[in-house]
Design a protein around this motif. Structure first.
Motif, mmCIF file in Angstrom:
data_model
loop_
_atom_site.group_PDB
_atom_site.id
_atom_site.type_symbol
_atom_site.label_atom_id
_atom_site.label_comp_id
_atom_site.label_asym_id
_atom_site.label_seq_id
_atom_site.Cartn_x
_atom_site.Cartn_y
_atom_site.Cartn_z
ATOM 1 N N SER A 101 70.440 25.124 -1.086
ATOM 2 C CA SER A 101 71.710 24.871 -1.757
ATOM 3 C C SER A 101 71.569 23.731 -2.762
ATOM 4 C CB SER A 101 72.788 24.504 -0.724
ATOM 5 O OG SER A 101 73.944 24.008 -1.366
ATOM 6 N N LEU A 102 72.230 23.879 -3.920
ATOM 7 C CA LEU A 102 72.193 22.823 -4.935
ATOM 8 C C LEU A 102 73.093 21.653 -4.563
ATOM 9 C CD1 LEU A 102 72.231 24.927 -8.229
ATOM 10 C CD2 LEU A 102 70.280 23.868 -7.090
ATOM 11 N N ARG A 103 73.946 21.845 -3.559
ATOM 12 C CA ARG A 103 74.837 20.773 -3.135
ATOM 13 C C ARG A 103 74.041 19.706 -2.386
ATOM 14 N NH1 ARG A 103 78.186 23.720 -0.403
ATOM 15 N NH2 ARG A 103 77.172 23.403 1.581
ATOM 16 N N VAL A 104 74.363 18.443 -2.632
ATOM 17 C CA VAL A 104 73.717 17.330 -1.938
ATOM 18 C C VAL A 104 74.631 16.873 -0.798
ATOM 19 C CG1 VAL A 104 72.834 14.986 -2.151
ATOM 20 C CG2 VAL A 104 72.548 16.601 -4.042
ATOM 21 N N GLY A 105 74.134 16.970 0.435
ATOM 22 C CA GLY A 105 74.946 16.618 1.591
ATOM 23 C C GLY A 105 74.963 15.113 1.838
ATOM 24 N N LYS A 106 76.006 14.439 1.350
ATOM 25 C CA LYS A 106 76.085 12.986 1.511
ATOM 26 C C LYS A 106 76.360 12.585 2.957
ATOM 27 C CE LYS A 106 77.566 12.203 -3.253
ATOM 28 N NZ LYS A 106 78.599 11.635 -4.158
ATOM 29 N N TYR A 107 76.849 13.515 3.761
ATOM 30 C CA TYR A 107 77.137 13.201 5.166
ATOM 31 C C TYR A 107 75.873 12.832 5.943
ATOM 32 C CZ TYR A 107 75.501 17.994 5.856
ATOM 33 O OH TYR A 107 74.742 19.141 5.854
ATOM 34 N N LYS A 108 74.710 13.201 5.415
ATOM 35 C CA LYS A 108 73.456 12.860 6.099
ATOM 36 C C LYS A 108 73.299 11.341 6.260
ATOM 37 C CE LYS A 108 71.426 17.072 6.162
ATOM 38 N NZ LYS A 108 70.865 17.755 7.337
ATOM 39 N N LYS A 109 73.913 10.589 5.346
ATOM 40 C CA LYS A 109 73.765 9.133 5.380
ATOM 41 C C LYS A 109 74.696 8.468 6.390
ATOM 42 C CE LYS A 109 72.418 8.951 0.492
ATOM 43 N NZ LYS A 109 72.748 8.409 -0.853
ATOM 44 N N THR A 110 75.762 9.162 6.794
ATOM 45 C CA THR A 110 76.748 8.549 7.684
ATOM 46 C C THR A 110 76.745 9.150 9.084
ATOM 47 O OG1 THR A 110 78.454 10.084 6.875
ATOM 48 C CG2 THR A 110 78.250 7.964 5.753
ATOM 49 N N HIS A 111 76.172 10.334 9.249
ATOM 50 C CA HIS A 111 76.156 10.993 10.553
ATOM 51 C C HIS A 111 74.874 10.656 11.322
ATOM 52 C CE1 HIS A 111 79.604 12.801 8.996
ATOM 53 N NE2 HIS A 111 79.376 14.077 9.243
ATOM 54 N N LYS A 112 74.900 10.893 12.612
ATOM 55 C CA LYS A 112 73.729 10.737 13.466
ATOM 56 C C LYS A 112 72.785 11.908 13.203
ATOM 57 C CE LYS A 112 70.992 9.641 16.923
ATOM 58 N NZ LYS A 112 70.056 8.491 16.841
ATOM 59 N N ASN A 113 71.611 11.636 12.709
ATOM 60 C CA ASN A 113 70.639 12.680 12.390
ATOM 61 C C ASN A 113 69.840 13.075 13.626
ATOM 62 O OD1 ASN A 113 69.626 12.505 8.920
ATOM 63 N ND2 ASN A 113 71.592 11.949 9.808
ATOM 64 N N ILE A 114 69.924 14.351 13.981
ATOM 65 C CA ILE A 114 69.157 14.906 15.098
ATOM 66 C C ILE A 114 67.962 15.652 14.514
ATOM 67 C CG2 ILE A 114 69.213 16.410 17.114
ATOM 68 C CD1 ILE A 114 71.016 13.959 17.354
ATOM 69 N N LEU A 115 66.764 15.199 14.870
ATOM 70 C CA LEU A 115 65.553 15.800 14.301
ATOM 71 C C LEU A 115 65.261 17.138 14.972
ATOM 72 C CD1 LEU A 115 63.295 12.621 14.043
ATOM 73 C CD2 LEU A 115 64.710 13.671 12.266
ATOM 74 N N ILE A 116 65.164 18.184 14.158
ATOM 75 C CA ILE A 116 64.876 19.530 14.669
ATOM 76 C C ILE A 116 63.729 20.094 13.844
ATOM 77 C CG2 ILE A 116 65.839 21.815 15.167
ATOM 78 C CD1 ILE A 116 68.587 20.581 15.247
ATOM 79 N N ASN A 117 62.512 19.763 14.230
ATOM 80 C CA ASN A 117 61.329 20.211 13.487
ATOM 81 C C ASN A 117 60.817 21.520 14.090
ATOM 82 O OD1 ASN A 117 61.282 17.917 11.754
ATOM 83 N ND2 ASN A 117 60.439 16.720 13.449
ATOM 84 N N MET A 118 61.538 22.598 13.808
ATOM 85 C CA MET A 118 61.252 23.887 14.442
ATOM 86 C C MET A 118 61.155 24.942 13.351
ATOM 87 S SD MET A 118 64.067 23.398 17.513
ATOM 88 C CE MET A 118 63.279 24.483 18.692
ATOM 89 N N MET A 119 59.930 25.353 13.026
ATOM 90 C CA MET A 119 59.733 26.250 11.884
ATOM 91 C C MET A 119 58.768 27.381 12.184
ATOM 92 S SD MET A 119 57.489 23.595 9.555
ATOM 93 C CE MET A 119 58.758 22.342 9.628
#
Length: 532
Positions: A101-119
């Motif tokens: 998505s071309l949208r930049v998610g600014k909420y990443k800076k204020t929310h608790k980031n849960i790492l999900i490294n599953m690919m």
């Protein structure tokens, strides 16, 4: 030695020029320099790394064991968040620039980031006995072939593995970098969707870590409400950790028929006829002006006529949409045989037609022969390096939208797009919208044929204004009971948003599963009116 010396001199001159003019000026007005010199090579390195890693992990059969460990790690992070007082909403820790998505998610800076490294692709199961629950009624067991994947596995990775095994996804969205998680929590579509529906309709089950840290599996047999509510929820009901997706047998070739059509009424009629014909495995339209388009229909086949083979995925071949336009200019109908995987990713090299605005000479034969093997640049790298100035320019002078409208309103919709934004080509992709209880379903209780109208490019109307023009399109789509894809900029207010989407089941589950304090509401997460 001489070539190295010349290359070094050119690099020094380039750096001096950038310093004199200013980096921002160069990135805005001559962005192709930066893209060709840096982003294309970096994109190749990214691709090689991810494909090699996925192949090694799958061949060593280590993914299932690692998957269980990763799921437990996600659960641990969620429980620690709760133990620490649940002070903010949670979101995935994947950087915003990595999303398509071309949208930049600014909420990443204020929310608790849960790492999900599953690919990883976890399993390809071609022998499972599966019981289907359709509209609350159990049917007999039958063999359902599925692939089980983690949320960050992407379409390029999935096709590379499945096609080599003789299988494919019934709906395989176009761009290589689209992830399973994004397609489940958002949506996905392809030219086979007139038969199978959206990406969510080929999913058999999801596994999610909920707000309390528990792991649940949902399908048509268990946790049915959650199964129907997950699509389009944009990660606001839980963290997706695995998805089981139907697969079907693949054939090596696509026999593609290309038919130019003139006149808007004729285009809409011919496109609707092709979309209603289930003998067509693939249906797609490219509209080049208000009254000219090419309608394409295809079927999978085991054999190809040698003199009609077109390997469109080769780096020196013309961009697909330009190749198709040739049929329109010449006024001729044609048949081509395209390798299946190359057909699936026919618009990937040119990012549909967005790359022509980034590298204006990208379809030049000389460029294709010399550098086409590095195309396209990764969308994630384009986002990471665009800067605030380019982001604002794209937002105000560029349209990237997919609007989903009933087929019966196609002519009115194209006319509205022409009046409000006048962006061509338009991508026309039909899909069957199935009844259900989630956020997106037909108005009645019967399946209905819809069409995705994709507009990507610079508007050619003088009165274009990003917010006002998009809001006009959004209102038209709401009025005909259509839907807007949520990866794009959304300007609706909250009341308008929930007029477009059915939030009844979604809101009930957010209450029951304790999501209100754990995840933002989908509107607050993606709509501009809520974020600014």
């Amino acid at each position: 030695m001489a070539p190295l010396l010349c290359g070094g001199v050119l690099a020094v001159l380039l750096l001096l020029w950038v310093r004199v003019r200013g980096l921002e000026h160069v990135l805005v007005h001559q962005r192709w320099i930066f893209v060709c010199a840096f982003l294309l090579p970096l994109s190749v390195i990214f691709d090689v790394y991810y494909y090699v890693r996925a192949w090694i992990i799958f061949k060593m059969c280590s993914a299932p064991k690692l998957h269980d460990q990763r799921v437990r790690d996600v659960q641990r992070q969620v429980r620690e968040w709760r133990k620490d007082g649940a002070k903010s909403h949670m979101c995935t820790g994947r950087p915003g620039w990595l999303t398509v998505s071309l949208r930049v998610g600014k909420y990443k800076k204020t929310h608790k980031n849960i790492l999900i490294n599953m690919m990883d692709i976890l399993e390809v199961d071609t022998k499972r006995q599966h019981t289907v629950n359709k509209r609350g009624r159990l049917t007999n067991k039958f063999n359902t072939k599925v692939v089980k994947v983690e949320p960050l596995a992407n379409m390029g990775q999935v096709t590379a593995l499945l096609n080599g095994m003789g299988w494919t996804l019934p709906v395989l969205p176009e761009l290589d970098d689209l992830t399973v998680g994004g397609l489940v929590m958002g949506t996905g579509i392809e030219s086979s969707s007139h038969i199978y529906g959206l990406f969510q309709h080929i999913c058999v089950a999801y596994e999610l870590v909920l707000a309390d840290g528990s792991l649940v599996r949902c399908s048509e047999e268990e946790n049915v409400d959650l199964f129907h509510a997950v699509p389009w929820s944009c990660g606001t009901l839980g963290f997706l950790v695995a998805a089981e997706i139907k697969i079907v047998p693949a054939k090596p070739w696509v026999k593609l028929r290309l038919e130019p059509v003139r006149g808007l009424e004729n285009i809409c009629r011919r496109f609707a006829e092709a979309s209603s014909n289930k003998q067509n495995t693939f249906v797609e339209g490219l509209q080049y002006s208000l009254d000219s388009a090419v309608v394409m229909t295809g079927t999978m086949t085991d054999h190809a006529e040698p003199d009609k083979i077109n390997r469109i995925g080769l780096h020196f071949k013309p961009w697909f949409f330009k190749h198709v336009e040739g049929y329109l200019k010449e006024g001729r109908t044609g048949v081509e045989y395209i390798p299946l995987r190359q057909y699936y990713h026919r618009h990937t090299r040119s990012i549909f037609w967005e790359l022509q605005d980034i590298i204006p000479f990208g379809n030049n034969p000389v460029f294709r022969w010399l550098f086409g093997w590095m195309v396209p640049p990764k969308i994630s790298l384009l986002k990471l390096t665009q800067g605030e100035t380019i982001r604002r320019l794209y937002e105000q002078r560029h349209v990237v939208q997919d609007m989903l409208v009933p087929m019966k309103h196609l002519q009115a919709a194209i006319t509205r797009f022409h009046q409000d934004i006048k962006v061509y080509p338009l991508w026309l992709c039909p899909f069957l919208l199935l009844p259900g209880r989630g956020m997106v379903h037909p108005k009645g209780d019967q399946e209905e044929l819809y069409v995705d109208i994709g507009a990507y490019g610079e508007p050619k109307v003088k009165h274009f204004e990003a917010k006002a023009s998009t809001r006009q399109l959004e209102k038209f789509v709401r009025d005909c009971h259509g839907f807007q894809m949520l990866y794009a900029d959304v300007y609706m207010d909250r009341e308008e948003f929930w007029e477009m989407f059915d939030g009844q089941l979604y809101h009930r589950l957010r209450e029951e599963l304790g999501c209100k304090d754990a995840f933002p509401e989908v509107y607050s997460k993606i709509c501009k009116s809520a974020r600014h």
